[in-house]
Write a protein that holds these residues in place. Structure first.
Motif, PDB file in Angstrom:
ATOM      1  N   LEU A   7     -11.991  -6.678  15.629  1.00 40.77           N
ATOM      2  CA  LEU A   7     -12.419  -7.329  14.396  1.00 40.77           C
ATOM      3  C   LEU A   7     -13.332  -6.394  13.632  1.00 40.77           C
ATOM      4  N   GLU A   8     -12.966  -6.080  12.409  1.00 37.37           N
ATOM      5  CA  GLU A   8     -13.812  -5.249  11.554  1.00 37.37           C
ATOM      6  C   GLU A   8     -14.472  -6.131  10.502  1.00 37.37           C
ATOM      7  N   ILE A   9     -15.784  -6.030  10.411  1.00 31.30           N
ATOM      8  CA  ILE A   9     -16.548  -6.741   9.394  1.00 31.30           C
ATOM      9  C   ILE A   9     -16.769  -5.787   8.224  1.00 31.30           C
ATOM     10  N   LEU A  10     -16.305  -6.186   7.051  1.00 32.11           N
ATOM     11  CA  LEU A  10     -16.509  -5.397   5.840  1.00 32.11           C
ATOM     12  C   LEU A  10     -17.748  -5.930   5.123  1.00 32.11           C
ATOM     13  N   VAL A  11     -18.797  -5.133   5.065  1.00 28.50           N
ATOM     14  CA  VAL A  11     -20.001  -5.518   4.341  1.00 28.50           C
ATOM     15  C   VAL A  11     -19.823  -4.998   2.919  1.00 28.50           C
ATOM     16  N   ALA A  12     -19.628  -5.928   1.970  1.00 29.92           N
ATOM     17  CA  ALA A  12     -19.135  -5.573   0.647  1.00 29.92           C
ATOM     18  C   ALA A  12     -20.179  -4.987  -0.299  1.00 29.92           C
ATOM     19  N   SER A  13     -21.376  -5.500  -0.304  1.00 32.59           N
ATOM     20  CA  SER A  13     -22.359  -5.052  -1.290  1.00 32.59           C
ATOM     21  C   SER A  13     -22.817  -3.635  -0.988  1.00 32.59           C
ATOM     22  N   ALA A  14     -22.816  -2.809  -2.018  1.00 34.66           N
ATOM     23  CA  ALA A  14     -23.280  -1.430  -1.869  1.00 34.66           C
ATOM     24  C   ALA A  14     -24.598  -1.199  -2.603  1.00 34.66           C
ATOM     25  N   THR A  29     -24.475 -11.235  15.328  1.00 40.12           N
ATOM     26  CA  THR A  29     -25.132 -11.944  16.423  1.00 40.12           C
ATOM     27  C   THR A  29     -24.262 -13.093  16.933  1.00 40.12           C
ATOM     28  N   ALA A  30     -23.668 -13.848  16.023  1.00 44.16           N
ATOM     29  CA  ALA A  30     -22.784 -14.954  16.421  1.00 44.16           C
ATOM     30  C   ALA A  30     -21.575 -14.433  17.184  1.00 44.16           C
ATOM     31  N   LEU A  31     -21.079 -13.283  16.808  1.00 40.99           N
ATOM     32  CA  LEU A  31     -19.890 -12.719  17.455  1.00 40.99           C
ATOM     33  C   LEU A  31     -20.177 -12.177  18.855  1.00 40.99           C
ATOM     34  N   ARG A  32     -21.420 -11.907  19.171  1.00 35.18           N
ATOM     35  CA  ARG A  32     -21.766 -11.419  20.513  1.00 35.18           C
ATOM     36  C   ARG A  32     -21.406 -12.432  21.596  1.00 35.18           C
ATOM     37  N   GLU A  33     -21.340 -13.693  21.219  1.00 33.37           N
ATOM     38  CA  GLU A  33     -20.999 -14.749  22.173  1.00 33.37           C
ATOM     39  C   GLU A  33     -19.499 -14.991  22.265  1.00 33.37           C
ATOM     40  N   ARG A  34     -18.711 -14.174  21.597  1.00 28.66           N
ATOM     41  CA  ARG A  34     -17.263 -14.360  21.570  1.00 28.66           C
ATOM     42  C   ARG A  34     -16.569 -13.201  22.286  1.00 28.66           C
ATOM     43  N   PRO A  35     -16.190 -13.372  23.551  1.00 29.65           N
ATOM     44  CA  PRO A  35     -15.529 -12.287  24.275  1.00 29.65           C
ATOM     45  C   PRO A  35     -14.116 -12.000  23.768  1.00 29.65           C
ATOM     46  N   ASP A  36     -13.594 -12.866  22.898  1.00 29.99           N
ATOM     47  CA  ASP A  36     -12.248 -12.645  22.368  1.00 29.99           C
ATOM     48  C   ASP A  36     -12.226 -11.621  21.238  1.00 29.99           C
ATOM     49  N   PHE A  37     -13.407 -11.128  20.825  1.00 28.76           N
ATOM     50  CA  PHE A  37     -13.483 -10.129  19.755  1.00 28.76           C
ATOM     51  C   PHE A  37     -14.252  -8.897  20.210  1.00 28.76           C
ATOM     52  N   GLU A  38     -13.752  -7.758  19.812  1.00 28.62           N
ATOM     53  CA  GLU A  38     -14.475  -6.484  19.887  1.00 28.62           C
ATOM     54  C   GLU A  38     -14.815  -6.162  18.437  1.00 28.62           C
ATOM     55  N   VAL A  39     -16.098  -6.024  18.126  1.00 33.44           N
ATOM     56  CA  VAL A  39     -16.550  -6.003  16.733  1.00 33.44           C
ATOM     57  C   VAL A  39     -16.948  -4.608  16.268  1.00 33.44           C
ATOM     58  N   GLY A  40     -16.507  -4.277  15.073  1.00 35.42           N
ATOM     59  CA  GLY A  40     -16.942  -3.080  14.365  1.00 35.42           C
ATOM     60  C   GLY A  40     -17.441  -3.492  12.993  1.00 35.42           C
ATOM     61  N   VAL A  41     -18.283  -2.676  12.401  1.00 36.65           N
ATOM     62  CA  VAL A  41     -18.811  -2.966  11.071  1.00 36.65           C
ATOM     63  C   VAL A  41     -18.463  -1.803  10.149  1.00 36.65           C
ATOM     64  N   LEU A  42     -17.768  -2.130   9.079  1.00 33.15           N
ATOM     65  CA  LEU A  42     -17.460  -1.163   8.021  1.00 33.15           C
ATOM     66  C   LEU A  42     -18.373  -1.495   6.838  1.00 33.15           C
ATOM     67  N   ASP A  43     -19.519  -0.854   6.802  1.00 27.57           N
ATOM     68  CA  ASP A  43     -20.478  -1.080   5.722  1.00 27.57           C
ATOM     69  C   ASP A  43     -20.049  -0.214   4.546  1.00 27.57           C
TER      70      ASP A  43
END
Length: 186
Positions: A7-14, A29-43
């Motif tokens: 799961l990639e989170i797109l942080v839109a505001s620049a 933080t909410a996603l840390r409790e979800r083992p069904d997702f591996e999280v990345g952040v695309l800021d």
């Protein structure tokens, strides 16, 4: 197929003085409790995606991140009843990498909570052959919804986030399986 969904989170505001880090941090933080997702952040503040949509090595790296993802969440503000230009550039900088993948939205803003931006985004992602999940998270008067630690006690938002993540997990798993059987025909 039982591996966590990427799961990639797109942080839109620049914008330099943005509020985006607060709802994005809460989501991570909410996603840390979800083992069904591996999280990345695309800021998007950290990516130099050219507005003329030319190919650059950084655009190729960005597309590779998108291609490896199974699902997305856009964390977006609302500017002048729309979404940020940085997000439009990010969406337009790729094509096939988006296809047959789900996307959810976490929006924030004034009275509308970013919902007008999300409605516009639903049209754009449909054109990209993405699946926009029905549930979204919206923070009206967002600066009042988070405490000094970046957490919220907004039960409606917490519930909506859980439902959105469940929908993303279902669509992400289903579409990942379908893409392994047969490439998307778009």
């Amino acid at each position: 197929m039982n591996a966590p969904l990427r799961l990639e989170i797109l942080v839109a505001s620049a914008r330099p003085e943005r509020f985006a880090d607060v709802p994005a941090g809460w989501l991570v933080t909410a996603l840390r409790e979800r083992p069904d997702f591996e999280v990345g952040v695309l800021d998007l503040r950290d990516w130099s995606l050219p507005t003329d949509l030319t190919d650059t090595p950084e655009v190729e790296d960005y597309r590779s991140r998108l291609a490896a993802a199974d699902a997305f969440i856009a964390v977006t503000s609302e500017y002048n009843h729309g979404y940020p230009a940085s997000l439009k550039t990010a969406l337009d900088s790729a094509k096939r990498e988006w296809r047959a993948k789900p996307i959810g939205f976490v929006s924030y803003g004034g009275l509308s909570g970013g919902l007008r931006a999300v409605e516009q985004l639903r049209q754009v992602v449909a054109e990209l052959h993405m699946v926009s999940v029905r549930e979204s998270v919206s923070f009206a008067q967002a600066k009042r919804r988070f405490d000094k630690n970046g957490m919220t006690n907004d039960d409606a938002a917490i519930d909506a986030c859980d439902r959105m993540l469940n929908q993303l997990a279902w669509w992400g798993t289903t579409l990942r399986a379908a893409r392994t059987v047969e490439p998307y025909p778009g």
